[in-house]
Write a protein that holds these residues in place. Structure first.
Motif, PDB file in Angstrom:
ATOM      1  N   TYR A 199      -5.351   5.951   0.521  1.00  0.00           N
ATOM      2  CA  TYR A 199      -6.281   6.787  -0.254  1.00  0.00           C
ATOM      3  C   TYR A 199      -6.567   6.177  -1.624  1.00  0.00           C
ATOM      4  O   TYR A 199      -7.718   6.094  -2.051  1.00  0.00           O
ATOM      5  CB  TYR A 199      -5.731   8.217  -0.404  1.00  0.00           C
ATOM      6  CG  TYR A 199      -6.725   9.109  -1.100  1.00  0.00           C
ATOM      7  CD1 TYR A 199      -7.822   9.627  -0.419  1.00  0.00           C
ATOM      8  CD2 TYR A 199      -6.605   9.401  -2.461  1.00  0.00           C
ATOM      9  CE1 TYR A 199      -8.760  10.400  -1.064  1.00  0.00           C
ATOM     10  CE2 TYR A 199      -7.538  10.179  -3.110  1.00  0.00           C
ATOM     11  CZ  TYR A 199      -8.613  10.686  -2.411  1.00  0.00           C
ATOM     12  OH  TYR A 199      -9.547  11.445  -3.063  1.00  0.00           O
ATOM     13  N   GLN A 200      -5.496   5.752  -2.294  1.00  0.00           N
ATOM     14  CA  GLN A 200      -5.669   5.115  -3.614  1.00  0.00           C
ATOM     15  C   GLN A 200      -6.563   3.876  -3.525  1.00  0.00           C
ATOM     16  O   GLN A 200      -7.466   3.688  -4.343  1.00  0.00           O
ATOM     17  CB  GLN A 200      -4.304   4.643  -4.127  1.00  0.00           C
ATOM     18  CG  GLN A 200      -3.588   5.597  -5.030  1.00  0.00           C
ATOM     19  CD  GLN A 200      -2.320   4.931  -5.582  1.00  0.00           C
ATOM     20  OE1 GLN A 200      -2.213   3.720  -5.665  1.00  0.00           O
ATOM     21  NE2 GLN A 200      -1.372   5.743  -5.956  1.00  0.00           N
TER      22      GLN A 200
ATOM     23  N   HIS B  74      -2.906  14.507  -8.321  1.00  0.00           N
ATOM     24  CA  HIS B  74      -4.351  14.257  -8.338  1.00  0.00           C
ATOM     25  C   HIS B  74      -5.009  15.334  -9.163  1.00  0.00           C
ATOM     26  O   HIS B  74      -4.905  16.513  -8.820  1.00  0.00           O
ATOM     27  CB  HIS B  74      -4.938  14.278  -6.926  1.00  0.00           C
ATOM     28  CG  HIS B  74      -4.888  12.950  -6.271  1.00  0.00           C
ATOM     29  ND1 HIS B  74      -5.797  11.969  -6.533  1.00  0.00           N
ATOM     30  CD2 HIS B  74      -4.008  12.423  -5.403  1.00  0.00           C
ATOM     31  CE1 HIS B  74      -5.478  10.889  -5.843  1.00  0.00           C
ATOM     32  NE2 HIS B  74      -4.386  11.151  -5.152  1.00  0.00           N
TER      33      HIS B  74
ATOM     34  N   LYS C  73     -10.158  15.477  -3.793  1.00  0.00           N
ATOM     35  CA  LYS C  73     -11.299  15.837  -2.962  1.00  0.00           C
ATOM     36  C   LYS C  73     -10.791  16.218  -1.574  1.00  0.00           C
ATOM     37  O   LYS C  73      -9.637  15.991  -1.246  1.00  0.00           O
ATOM     38  CB  LYS C  73     -12.254  14.642  -2.862  1.00  0.00           C
ATOM     39  CG  LYS C  73     -12.849  14.246  -4.202  1.00  0.00           C
ATOM     40  CD  LYS C  73     -13.610  12.937  -4.050  1.00  0.00           C
ATOM     41  CE  LYS C  73     -13.803  12.289  -5.409  1.00  0.00           C
ATOM     42  NZ  LYS C  73     -13.955  10.852  -5.321  1.00  0.00           N
TER      43      LYS C  73
ATOM     44  N   TYR D  79      -8.991  13.677   0.450  1.00  0.00           N
ATOM     45  CA  TYR D  79      -7.598  13.386   0.083  1.00  0.00           C
ATOM     46  C   TYR D  79      -6.668  14.144   1.029  1.00  0.00           C
ATOM     47  O   TYR D  79      -5.757  13.571   1.628  1.00  0.00           O
ATOM     48  CB  TYR D  79      -7.349  13.799  -1.373  1.00  0.00           C
ATOM     49  CG  TYR D  79      -5.884  13.833  -1.747  1.00  0.00           C
ATOM     50  CD1 TYR D  79      -5.156  12.666  -1.914  1.00  0.00           C
ATOM     51  CD2 TYR D  79      -5.206  15.055  -1.901  1.00  0.00           C
ATOM     52  CE1 TYR D  79      -3.809  12.700  -2.230  1.00  0.00           C
ATOM     53  CE2 TYR D  79      -3.867  15.101  -2.222  1.00  0.00           C
ATOM     54  CZ  TYR D  79      -3.173  13.923  -2.375  1.00  0.00           C
ATOM     55  OH  TYR D  79      -1.825  13.962  -2.679  1.00  0.00           O
TER      56      TYR D  79
ATOM     57  N   LYS E  73       1.159   3.165  -9.472  1.00  0.00           N
ATOM     58  CA  LYS E  73      -0.036   3.937  -9.838  1.00  0.00           C
ATOM     59  C   LYS E  73       0.281   5.437  -9.780  1.00  0.00           C
ATOM     60  O   LYS E  73      -0.074   6.199 -10.673  1.00  0.00           O
ATOM     61  CB  LYS E  73      -1.186   3.577  -8.880  1.00  0.00           C
ATOM     62  CG  LYS E  73      -2.452   4.389  -9.015  1.00  0.00           C
ATOM     63  CD  LYS E  73      -3.365   3.770 -10.053  1.00  0.00           C
ATOM     64  CE  LYS E  73      -4.795   4.250 -10.034  1.00  0.00           C
ATOM     65  NZ  LYS E  73      -5.006   5.656 -10.153  1.00  0.00           N
ATOM     66  N   ARG E  74       0.966   5.880  -8.722  1.00  0.00           N
ATOM     67  CA  ARG E  74       1.346   7.294  -8.607  1.00  0.00           C
ATOM     68  C   ARG E  74       2.214   7.696  -9.802  1.00  0.00           C
ATOM     69  O   ARG E  74       1.958   8.713 -10.456  1.00  0.00           O
ATOM     70  CB  ARG E  74       2.077   7.507  -7.276  1.00  0.00           C
ATOM     71  CG  ARG E  74       2.481   8.938  -6.932  1.00  0.00           C
ATOM     72  CD  ARG E  74       3.808   9.402  -7.505  1.00  0.00           C
ATOM     73  NE  ARG E  74       4.933   8.565  -7.200  1.00  0.00           N
ATOM     74  CZ  ARG E  74       5.795   8.778  -6.194  1.00  0.00           C
ATOM     75  NH1 ARG E  74       5.647   9.799  -5.424  1.00  0.00           N
ATOM     76  NH2 ARG E  74       6.840   7.958  -6.004  1.00  0.00           N
TER      77      ARG E  74
END
Lengths: 105, 179
Positions: free
Chosen positions: A53-54, B62, B66, B69, B110-111
């Protein structure tokens, strides 16, 4: 976004990005991409939902892929002209690396 | 033996996403499960006694998730347990190989960066509020009664403590950003 900026953001490319972009030479959705990448890497790479998804979000926002349609609530994507150009450059870079290391053998 | 177990302030106790996931997984393995997480679950969660389960939990964030997702996670076989503000909790039952949602270092970082940035916003906000309160107290201290001064000092002490805690959380997530 300016092509050179995109180039700087994606080259060199992570293995995950490379295979997702490579897989999207044909229209596909998130789960299908995971299956395709697992198949072409002979099971070595199994992408997770969060990673897919990222990566799709990043590739889409920079214009390397675009959504095409939605089938059974699955959003389909395909590589764009810019994406193809970036992918070709990356393949060329990997080929060069391979050639250099081969010459030393 | 009690059939429920209440946990308070879980997200404040396990600030690093991987620690939160492991904590939930350990509870499930001990037979404590929760089927719905909601807005207030960061304050209070009630777990029910069940058979031990081997669940892999995922903590994701998030701000503007959306529909695709949710669909992407579901396609990969993840069960949506719930959402606390912009934090999404997913789980998947497993037997042999522990499933992962973030399968490369870039996406794990990133998370964690996204979680850290969310805490950072609160940290900056509380720090500014604390500084404004200190300045206001210093400027008007001569016209304040001793009771008002005492109350203001108490507010400031709480704000300083909370700001320090948030700063510590940011530091802790940063130093655990690769897991």
């Amino acid at each position: 976004m300016d092509y050179q900026k995109i180039r700087k953001r994606f080259i060199p490319m992570s293995e995950t990005m490379f295979f997702i972009l490579f897989s999207l030479r044909e229209e596909n959705h998130g789960y299908g991409i995971m299956q395709d990448v697992e198949k072409i890497t002979r099971g070595r790479i199994k992408l997770g939902a969060g990673t897919v998804y990222q990566s799709l979000s990043k590739l889409e926002s920079d214009g390397l892929i675009q959504p095409t349609q939605e089938i059974e609530r699955k959003k389909q994507y395909r590589i764009t002209k810019i994406g193809e150009k970036i992918l070709s450059e990356e393949i060329e870079r990997i080929r060069e690396l391979f050639q250099i290391t081969e010459d030393f053998r | 033996m009690s059939k429920t177990r209440t946990e308070w302030f879980s997200t404040f106790r396990y600030m690093v996403p991987a620690d939160y996931e492991n904590w939930m997984e350990k509870l499930a393995a001990d037979g404590w499960n929760i089927d719905k997480i909601g807005q207030w679950s960061s304050i209070r969660m009630v777990f029910k006694k069940t058979d031990p389960k081997q669940y892999r939990y995922i903590f994701d964030i998030h701000t503007s998730a959306k529909r695709d997702y949710l669909e992407t996670y579901r396609q990969f076989g993840w069960e949506f347990v719930g959402q606390m503000a912009s934090c999404f909790i997913w789980r998947k039952e497993y037997t042999a190989i522990r499933p992962e949602s973030f399968t490369d270092l870039e996406s794990i970082e990133k998370r964690n960066r996204n979680v850290m940035n969310a805490v950072m916003v609160s940290f900056i906000l509380f720090t500014v509020i604390t500084l404004v309160m200190i300045a206001a107290t210093l400027l008007s201290s001569s016209s304040m009664s001793s009771e008002e001064t005492r109350q203001m000092i108490l507010f400031i002490a709480c704000a300083v403590l909370f700001s320090t805690y948030l700063g510590w959380v940011v530091w802790k997530i940063y130093h655990n950003r690769d897991r």
